[in-house]
Write a protein that holds these residues in place. Structure first.
Motif, PDB file in Angstrom:
ATOM      1  N   ALA A  37       0.820  -1.208   0.000  1.00  0.00           N
ATOM      2  CA  ALA A  37       0.000   0.000   0.000  1.00  0.00           C
ATOM      3  C   ALA A  37       0.854   1.259   0.000  1.00  0.00           C
ATOM      4  O   ALA A  37       0.558   2.234  -0.708  1.00  0.00           O
ATOM      5  CB  ALA A  37      -0.927   0.005   1.212  1.00  0.00           C
ATOM      6  N   ALA A  38       1.941   1.250   0.774  1.00  0.00           N
ATOM      7  CA  ALA A  38       2.721   2.469   0.975  1.00  0.00           C
ATOM      8  C   ALA A  38       3.537   2.862  -0.252  1.00  0.00           C
ATOM      9  O   ALA A  38       3.890   4.034  -0.407  1.00  0.00           O
ATOM     10  CB  ALA A  38       3.647   2.297   2.169  1.00  0.00           C
ATOM     11  N   ARG A  39       3.849   1.920  -1.136  1.00  0.00           N
ATOM     12  CA  ARG A  39       4.710   2.233  -2.283  1.00  0.00           C
ATOM     13  C   ARG A  39       4.079   3.246  -3.229  1.00  0.00           C
ATOM     14  O   ARG A  39       4.788   3.902  -3.995  1.00  0.00           O
ATOM     15  CB  ARG A  39       5.045   0.957  -3.052  1.00  0.00           C
ATOM     16  N   ASP A  40       2.751   3.405  -3.192  1.00  0.00           N
ATOM     17  CA  ASP A  40       2.076   4.361  -4.067  1.00  0.00           C
ATOM     18  C   ASP A  40       1.881   5.729  -3.415  1.00  0.00           C
ATOM     19  O   ASP A  40       1.285   6.604  -4.029  1.00  0.00           O
ATOM     20  CB  ASP A  40       0.718   3.812  -4.500  1.00  0.00           C
ATOM     21  N   ARG A  41       2.360   5.897  -2.198  1.00  0.00           N
ATOM     22  CA  ARG A  41       2.141   7.144  -1.466  1.00  0.00           C
ATOM     23  C   ARG A  41       3.422   7.980  -1.430  1.00  0.00           C
ATOM     24  O   ARG A  41       4.316   7.720  -0.626  1.00  0.00           O
ATOM     25  CB  ARG A  41       1.666   6.823  -0.043  1.00  0.00           C
ATOM     26  N   PRO A  42       3.536   8.996  -2.270  1.00  0.00           N
ATOM     27  CA  PRO A  42       4.754   9.814  -2.254  1.00  0.00           C
ATOM     28  C   PRO A  42       4.919  10.634  -0.978  1.00  0.00           C
ATOM     29  O   PRO A  42       6.015  11.129  -0.704  1.00  0.00           O
ATOM     30  CB  PRO A  42       4.583  10.724  -3.475  1.00  0.00           C
ATOM     31  N   ASP A  43       3.835  10.779  -0.207  1.00  0.00           N
ATOM     32  CA  ASP A  43       3.939  11.506   1.061  1.00  0.00           C
ATOM     33  C   ASP A  43       4.512  10.647   2.165  1.00  0.00           C
ATOM     34  O   ASP A  43       4.779  11.135   3.265  1.00  0.00           O
ATOM     35  CB  ASP A  43       2.568  12.042   1.479  1.00  0.00           C
ATOM     36  N   HIS A  44       4.717   9.348   1.901  1.00  0.00           N
ATOM     37  CA  HIS A  44       5.287   8.422   2.869  1.00  0.00           C
ATOM     38  C   HIS A  44       6.626   7.893   2.357  1.00  0.00           C
ATOM     39  O   HIS A  44       6.875   7.867   1.154  1.00  0.00           O
ATOM     40  CB  HIS A  44       4.359   7.227   3.097  1.00  0.00           C
ATOM     41  N   ALA A  45       7.471   7.447   3.280  1.00  0.00           N
ATOM     42  CA  ALA A  45       8.733   6.783   2.903  1.00  0.00           C
ATOM     43  C   ALA A  45       8.452   5.298   2.734  1.00  0.00           C
ATOM     44  O   ALA A  45       8.934   4.466   3.509  1.00  0.00           O
ATOM     45  CB  ALA A  45       9.793   7.033   3.959  1.00  0.00           C
ATOM     46  N   GLY A  46       7.670   4.950   1.706  1.00  0.00           N
ATOM     47  CA  GLY A  46       7.181   3.589   1.574  1.00  0.00           C
ATOM     48  C   GLY A  46       7.864   2.747   0.518  1.00  0.00           C
ATOM     49  O   GLY A  46       7.519   1.579   0.350  1.00  0.00           O
ATOM     50  N   THR A  47       8.829   3.301  -0.207  1.00  0.00           N
ATOM     51  CA  THR A  47       9.530   2.526  -1.237  1.00  0.00           C
ATOM     52  C   THR A  47      10.903   2.097  -0.721  1.00  0.00           C
ATOM     53  O   THR A  47      11.384   2.569   0.312  1.00  0.00           O
ATOM     54  CB  THR A  47       9.708   3.341  -2.525  1.00  0.00           C
ATOM     55  N   THR A  48      11.572   1.237  -1.468  1.00  0.00           N
ATOM     56  CA  THR A  48      12.878   0.738  -1.016  1.00  0.00           C
ATOM     57  C   THR A  48      13.976   1.778  -1.180  1.00  0.00           C
ATOM     58  O   THR A  48      14.988   1.718  -0.477  1.00  0.00           O
ATOM     59  CB  THR A  48      13.287  -0.509  -1.805  1.00  0.00           C
ATOM     60  N   ARG A  49      13.829   2.675  -2.139  1.00  0.00           N
ATOM     61  CA  ARG A  49      14.861   3.664  -2.527  1.00  0.00           C
ATOM     62  C   ARG A  49      16.162   2.958  -2.955  1.00  0.00           C
ATOM     63  O   ARG A  49      17.246   3.533  -2.868  1.00  0.00           O
ATOM     64  CB  ARG A  49      15.140   4.654  -1.402  1.00  0.00           C
ATOM     65  N   LEU A  50      16.043   1.736  -3.447  1.00  0.00           N
ATOM     66  CA  LEU A  50      17.222   0.978  -3.862  1.00  0.00           C
ATOM     67  C   LEU A  50      17.520   1.092  -5.356  1.00  0.00           C
ATOM     68  O   LEU A  50      18.499   0.508  -5.832  1.00  0.00           O
ATOM     69  CB  LEU A  50      17.055  -0.501  -3.500  1.00  0.00           C
ATOM     70  N   SER A  51      16.705   1.839  -6.097  1.00  0.00           N
ATOM     71  CA  SER A  51      16.884   1.872  -7.551  1.00  0.00           C
ATOM     72  C   SER A  51      18.271   2.351  -7.989  1.00  0.00           C
ATOM     73  O   SER A  51      18.816   1.793  -8.952  1.00  0.00           O
ATOM     74  CB  SER A  51      15.787   2.712  -8.204  1.00  0.00           C
ATOM     75  N   PRO A  52      18.906   3.351  -7.340  1.00  0.00           N
ATOM     76  CA  PRO A  52      20.264   3.714  -7.785  1.00  0.00           C
ATOM     77  C   PRO A  52      21.269   2.587  -7.589  1.00  0.00           C
ATOM     78  O   PRO A  52      22.198   2.415  -8.390  1.00  0.00           O
ATOM     79  CB  PRO A  52      20.610   4.924  -6.908  1.00  0.00           C
ATOM     80  N   TYR A  53      21.079   1.798  -6.533  1.00  0.00           N
ATOM     81  CA  TYR A  53      22.015   0.707  -6.242  1.00  0.00           C
ATOM     82  C   TYR A  53      21.795  -0.473  -7.187  1.00  0.00           C
ATOM     83  O   TYR A  53      22.763  -1.134  -7.600  1.00  0.00           O
ATOM     84  CB  TYR A  53      21.854   0.272  -4.784  1.00  0.00           C
ATOM     85  N   LEU A  54      20.544  -0.720  -7.549  1.00  0.00           N
ATOM     86  CA  LEU A  54      20.269  -1.735  -8.567  1.00  0.00           C
ATOM     87  C   LEU A  54      20.821  -1.292  -9.912  1.00  0.00           C
ATOM     88  O   LEU A  54      21.351  -2.101 -10.683  1.00  0.00           O
ATOM     89  CB  LEU A  54      18.765  -1.989  -8.663  1.00  0.00           C
ATOM     90  N   ARG A  55      20.702  -0.005 -10.204  1.00  0.00           N
ATOM     91  CA  ARG A  55      21.189   0.514 -11.491  1.00  0.00           C
ATOM     92  C   ARG A  55      22.678   0.238 -11.673  1.00  0.00           C
ATOM     93  O   ARG A  55      23.128  -0.141 -12.760  1.00  0.00           O
ATOM     94  CB  ARG A  55      20.914   2.024 -11.567  1.00  0.00           C
TER      95      ARG A  55
END
Length: 450
Positions: free
Chosen positions: A213-231
């Motif tokens: 649920a939280a991954r779609d909420r930009p007002d929350h810290a709900g994503t992994t923020r790992l995309s730069p490290y995966l890149r």
């Protein structure tokens, strides 16, 4: 090949030492390994300052992990890789296989040049859990739609993480290596494998339960923020999937699906390399976009976060401030560019690649095409995001907007999305969404016959 002959490990999108299949293979062939990275202008020039700065920071972290034994060269990889291998009398060059169009062409040229000197080319693994091209329909053709690809990808499965042991490696001391300067005034997350692994473990402990649920909420810290490290391969998706094994929670299932989206787009680009620049659905070559000075000015306002639509402007300003944007908001701003402003998707894709620290060719280009309607989705032209209702749904109290649009910080709660009273220093809407939605549908209908 003997254990006495040294080998080269050419790092590219795999800037880590754990779960590194190519490193494991190299260490089995020789104890003496030269760690090499080549700064390639063909990749640096279009990358943009944030991604380049993060790359350099990641290389500094890798060099530190190697006790200062990373050889960094700058130039044509065909020349630099061959030169480095010959300098140490290497028997082979080991790599993680690249799968993007330029990488494949470059690697073919490097392998041919190495062969002329009797040096073996050894690709092992890829930046993906399942190497692009491996998952196909029963008749051997590639999947064109995500859902059946996701099912087949899940059935196919992936290897366990590679058990690399750097204590078994005697890293060859490099000769003259380039100094890696620190970046000034570029907003970046901290770089390196240790940071990536720590962030992943913290997310598993505190974020996975609410992720669906939280991954779609930009007002929350709900994503992994790992995309730069995966890149850049500071963490491998195989590592993440292994840690998620046996976890059937909604959050774990949602995250596996998100990782699969990344793999699906890489697979599409593998089979259709031209989609890095061209429409996947060639009918959309006839799509009419706006051009001229007015279109260029509309684009500038969009880039600067001055469209008059709060959620769109917040996203574009987050991009400029942090070199990153929340994924839900990426879809909203992309839809606005293509379907409200009627501008080409590749304008937006180029802007993203210049500014995103996690800019990835396959994910970026094909996500833009998905939103634009010319990509892999079956009926995309009916999906036209209403920026106001999207803001109300995913930023219900307006916290995300107020964080990035200071002109609106005094507007309370959800009223920030409707703006019945608009501050004098905040622009009026560039366009009327209801009107432009009809224009978009008419233009899509003209090429789809719907």
């Amino acid at each position: 090949m003997t254990m006495e002959a040294p080998v080269v490990l050419w790092f590219r999108r795999d800037l880590r030492l754990r779960d590194h299949a190519a490193l494991l293979t190299a260490s089995k062939h020789s104890k003496h390994v030269l760690a090499l990275y080549v700064l390639d202008d063909r990749l640096l020039k279009p990358a943009g300052a944030p991604r380049t700065a993060f790359l350099l920071a990641s290389l500094r972290e890798l060099d530190q992990a190697l006790s200062g034994r990373l050889l960094v060269r700058h130039g044509d990889p065909v020349q630099e890789v061959v030169a480095a291998a010959r300098e140490i009398g290497a028997a082979a060059v080991h790599v993680t296989a690249d799968t993007v169009p330029y990488g494949r062409t470059r690697d073919d040229a490097v392998a041919k040049a190495l062969a002329a000197h009797g040096i073996e080319w050894v690709p092992t693994g890829s930046p993906y859990a399942v190497t692009p091209g491996r998952v196909t329909k029963p008749d051997g053709t590639p999947y064109r739609v995500f859902t059946p690809f996701h099912r087949a990808w899940t059935r196919h499965g992936w290897p366990r993480p590679a058990e690399t042991d750097v204590s078994l490696v005697d890293w060859v001391k490099p000769g003259s290596s380039l100094h890696l300067p620190a970046a000034d005034d570029v907003p970046l997350p901290p770089a390196g494998e240790e940071t990536a692994l720590d962030a992943w473990q913290a997310f598993l402990a505190d974020g996975i339960a609410d992720y669906a649920a939280a991954r779609d909420r930009p007002d929350h810290a709900g994503t992994t923020r790992l995309s730069p490290y995966l890149r850049w391969g500071a963490i491998h998706p195989r590592t993440m999937l292994a840690d998620l094994a046996g976890n059937s929670s909604e959050g774990a299932q949602a995250l596996r699906a998100e990782l699969c989206w990344r793999e699906f787009h890489a697979d599409v680009l593998w089979h259709r390399p031209e989609t890095a620049r061209e429409n996947y659905d060639r009918r959309f070559d006839r799509m009419r976009y706006d051009t001229g000075k007015t279109a260029q000015e509309m684009f500038r306002q969009w880039c600067g976060g001055r469209t008059g639509y709060p959620i769109v402007d917040a996203g574009m300003r987050q991009l400029l401030a942090e070199s990153w944007m929340h994924n839900r908001v990426r879809m909203i701003v992309a839809s606005f560019l293509v379907k409200d402003l009627h501008l080409p998707w590749w304008w937006g894709a180029r802007h993203f690649m210049r500014h995103l620290v996690d800019g990835d060719l396959a994910s970026n280009q094909l996500n833009w095409q998905w939103v634009a309607g010319c990509g892999t989705d079956a009926a995309p032209y009916f999906r036209i995001f209403n920026p106001t209702t999207q803001g109300q749904k995913f930023d219900p109290q307006g916290d995300y907007v107020r964080r990035y649009v200071p002109e609106l910080r005094d507007i309370p709660g959800k009223a920030v999305h409707t703006l019945k009273e608009r501050p004098a220093d905040y622009p009026a809407p560039l366009v009327d969404h209801a009107e432009e939605r009809q224009v978009a549908l008419q233009r899509y209908g003209a090429i789809t016959g719907s």
